[in-house]
Design an enzyme around this catalytic site. Structure first.
Site, short mmCIF file in Angstrom:
data_model
loop_
_atom_site.label_atom_id
_atom_site.label_comp_id
_atom_site.label_asym_id
_atom_site.label_seq_id
_atom_site.Cartn_x
_atom_site.Cartn_y
_atom_site.Cartn_z
N ASP A 49 83.47 -49.74 73.62
CA ASP A 49 82.07 -49.80 73.86
C ASP A 49 81.21 -48.70 73.12
OD1 ASP A 49 80.02 -49.93 76.33
OD2 ASP A 49 80.01 -48.09 75.64
N TYR A 54 74.50 -44.49 69.61
CA TYR A 54 75.75 -43.44 69.10
C TYR A 54 75.96 -43.23 67.86
CZ TYR A 54 76.75 -44.93 73.86
OH TYR A 54 76.73 -45.20 75.48
N LYS A 79 74.66 -51.83 72.63
CA LYS A 79 73.67 -51.80 73.50
C LYS A 79 72.28 -51.72 72.77
CE LYS A 79 76.42 -48.81 76.67
NZ LYS A 79 77.31 -48.40 75.60
N HIS A 112 70.31 -50.69 77.25
CA HIS A 112 70.86 -49.70 77.64
C HIS A 112 70.07 -48.83 78.57
CE1 HIS A 112 73.10 -46.19 75.12
NE2 HIS A 112 73.16 -46.03 76.25
#
Length: 291
Positions: A49, A54, A79, A112
């Site tokens: 994931d 990120y 996402k 998200h």
């Protein structure tokens, strides 16, 4: 039936998803991160994931490439960040994610967060347009499945009558079970994924969790991840430590008894809570880490 690490949850679109995910939130965005993810792959993790926010898509893609394991064996989620929920921005975000990952497609693409901030009065209209774009991207083969993250029942109303998301990834853990959202998803056959299943690390030393872990001779993290699975919730676990990575895979030799499940359900509300909420406390930046 979730019997072992290789078991899967069934998705609405007739695909499947591995029952435990490996989170890449705050994995080092350098060679150390590649090494961490390469180790996870070597150990048998195939469900990863990530997210555009990120900054870990590059290292994940590199680790998968270096592993020599066929891309088809992986289940990769990314996402689209809440500030990019406009058709052109969504497409740009997805193209950038695929470029970072070095892939032609992802297995699961998530919205998200459902709204930009607490003052976003047109969030329903934006969500509907965003979801239309997600459906188009699925048809184009950029993603195999589409889902959402941090959705509560009222957010699903904005896309009612359209294709149903296959996943809702929400904060779920002992002390913050979000039963309304979980019940809604289960009634509609939407798989619930748990982010921060350890309460951002705040629950691993909780006295109730410690007591139960000693009873079963397992780690507190194993108790917390098993708690998710026994509520039909798919945990997204993360660690850079070999022994903890291994332990996070070993959740299938014990079952929490009803008395222990009830004790964990009785942990005070908002214990380990991140402080984030999709309507009332929408994050601007990613905060704390979790092992």
């Amino acid at each position: 039936m979730i019997k072992n690490f290789h078991s899967t949850f069934s998705l609405l679109d007739e695909r499947t998803i591995p029952c435990v995910g490996f989170g890449t939130y705050k994995v080092d965005p350098d060679e150390d991160g590649v090494s961490t993810l390469a180790l996870a792959i070597q150990m048998g993790y195939r469900h990863f994931d990530t997210a555009s926010l990120y900054g870990t898509e590059n290292v994940l893609g590199e680790a998968i490439k270096e592993s020599g394991v066929d891309r088809k064996e992986f289940f990769i989620t990314t996402k689209v960040w809440k500030d990019d929920l406009e058709p052109e921005k969504i497409r740009a975000s997805v193209e950038k994610s695929l470029q970072n990952l070095g892939m032609d497609y992802v297995d699961l693409l998530l919205i998200h967060w459902p709204r930009v901030d607490e003052n976003d009065e047109k969030w329903e209209e934006k969500l509907a347009k965003a979801w239309e774009t997600f459906i188009e991207l699925k048809k184009e083969g950029k993603t195999k499945s589409i889902g959402v993250s941090n959705f509560l029942p009222q957010h699903f109303d904005a896309i009612r009558g359209m294709e149903t998301p296959v996943v809702d990834q929400i904060e779920f853990h002992v002390g913050y079970m979000q039963t309304g959202a979980v019940d809604y998803c289960h009634r509609h056959n939407i798989v619930v994924e748990a982010w921060a299943p350890l309460g951002r690390g705040k629950l691993v030393e909780n006295e109730d969790v410690v007591k139960i872990a000693k009873k079963y001779n397992v780690s507190t993290a194993q108790v917390l991840l098993k708690f998710c699975l026994q509520h039909d919730v798919l945990p997204i676990a993360k660690s850079s430590n070999y022994s903890r990575m291994k332990a996070n895979m070993e959740l299938f030799d014990f079952e929490l008894e009803d008395e222990d499940l009830n004790a964990l359900r009785a942990v005070p509300d908002k214990t380990g809570w991140s402080g984030e909420h999709p309507d009332l406390a929408i994050p601007k930046l990613v905060i704390e880490d979790e092992e």
